[in-house]
Design an enzyme around this catalytic site. Sequence first.
Site, PDB file in Angstrom:
ATOM      1  N   HIS A 167      -7.018  -2.217  -0.110  1.00 63.44           N
ATOM      2  CA  HIS A 167      -6.722  -3.640  -0.223  1.00 63.44           C
ATOM      3  C   HIS A 167      -7.863  -4.439   0.420  1.00 63.44           C
ATOM      4  CE1 HIS A 167      -2.175  -2.468  -0.201  1.00 63.44           C
ATOM      5  NE2 HIS A 167      -2.718  -2.303  -1.384  1.00 63.44           N
ATOM      6  N   ASP A 224       2.974  -0.192  -0.336  1.00 65.89           N
ATOM      7  CA  ASP A 224       2.225   0.067  -1.565  1.00 65.89           C
ATOM      8  C   ASP A 224       1.726   1.508  -1.557  1.00 65.89           C
ATOM      9  OD1 ASP A 224       1.051  -0.523  -4.014  1.00 65.89           O
ATOM     10  OD2 ASP A 224      -0.828  -1.184  -3.114  1.00 65.89           O
ATOM     11  N   MET A 279      -0.438  -1.493   6.159  1.00 68.14           N
ATOM     12  CA  MET A 279       0.813  -2.236   6.310  1.00 68.14           C
ATOM     13  C   MET A 279       1.558  -2.241   4.980  1.00 68.14           C
ATOM     14  SD  MET A 279       2.245  -4.148   8.758  1.00 68.14           S
ATOM     15  CE  MET A 279       3.324  -5.541   9.051  1.00 68.14           C
ATOM     16  N   SER A 303      -4.847   0.514   3.337  1.00 66.43           N
ATOM     17  CA  SER A 303      -4.820  -0.937   3.550  1.00 66.43           C
ATOM     18  C   SER A 303      -5.326  -1.234   4.963  1.00 66.43           C
ATOM     19  CB  SER A 303      -3.409  -1.493   3.315  1.00 66.43           C
ATOM     20  OG  SER A 303      -3.416  -2.894   3.361  1.00 66.43           O
ATOM     21  N   THR A 304      -4.514  -1.848   5.807  1.00 64.45           N
ATOM     22  CA  THR A 304      -4.958  -2.255   7.136  1.00 64.45           C
ATOM     23  C   THR A 304      -5.510  -1.069   7.931  1.00 64.45           C
ATOM     24  OG1 THR A 304      -3.192  -3.897   7.121  1.00 64.45           O
ATOM     25  CG2 THR A 304      -4.287  -3.491   9.228  1.00 64.45           C
TER      26      THR A 304
END
Length: 362
Positions: A201, A297, A294, A175-176
């Site tokens: 993401h 997930d 972050m 993600s991030t």
Amino acid sequence: MKIRVLVIDDSALIRSLMKEIINSQPDMEMVGAAPDPLVARELIKQLNPDVLTLDVEMPRMDGLNFLEKLMRLRPMPVVMVSSLTERGSDITFRALELGAVDFFNKPKMDISQGMQQYAEEITDKIRAAAKAKVRKGAAQSDFSAVTPRLSADAVLPALSNTITSTEKLIIVGASTGGTEAIKEFLVKLPPDCPGILITQHMPEAFTLSFAQRLDSLCKISVKEAEQGDRVLPGHAYIAPGHSHLLLKRSGANYVCELNQGPPVNRHRPSVDVLFRSAANCAGKNVIGVILTGMGKDGAAGMLEMKRAGAYNFAQDEASCVVFGMPKEAIAAGGVDEVVPLQEMAPKVMKYLASLGSRAFRV
């Protein structure tokens, strides 16, 4: 302490909208706004913000030039504001290479029906940026009352794996900070590595450009996953931003399946959904990799993969932009090795080599 945000955008309407969104949150405040980077330069000195949101196309100096100078002279968390265009996506990925933490789509003035969800996306990204290595973070608020935190059960059930194939697969979630982490991981892989499925993401307008950018840099082939794609060695498949990516069996082959079920952990595509699908139909043939991001997930899905026989790697805290997803996966007990990002590809290939040549059989 509230997260202090400086907004840099040449549109007065956007600055006003961002002020409304940011100041409505109990844990952040917009301390200033600038119509261009030259004004912003002085405001940064005066206000010492924790996070910048930075538009790309502005008068007097564009966002990329400003970002490059900022990261060289005064590194700090920056979230880019990007337009949903092919050119916008290329610029966005360049900004991430230069050190931006994340990006979000430029707000539209006609999205009143989806404003709450849009505001949640923006403020979540600001919180993630505040947690990034370049600046001390702030606690993330719980938006579960706004968007249900569904598990992978909402998309597909967990199954007992009975597959006896020996074809290996690499399954990746991020993600991030993940766009740069995925790039660093993939560019070090040889062209004969196992097939790779990746969930990052990312909005749907950017996943095709992301895949094309990686394809131009890597020894392996990289593409945005399509329904029914056969998973081939030396190929990586990026989940499109509009759908969950699942691994499925079709006779003797592995294939990609796209699913528009509900968001899981507030994401579609979701890492948990990809990981569960890999646990369901590949089990011990999976090498799992969870990278910077972050939230949590992927933590539950990685544990499911491990229980099905997979061997899993997590990126270490020191090399993560945000040590959220790997930390949660480690805490859940689904990780076998914790590895610095720069060593991830060699470690994965060393593990595959330890399995013998059958690891690469198609």
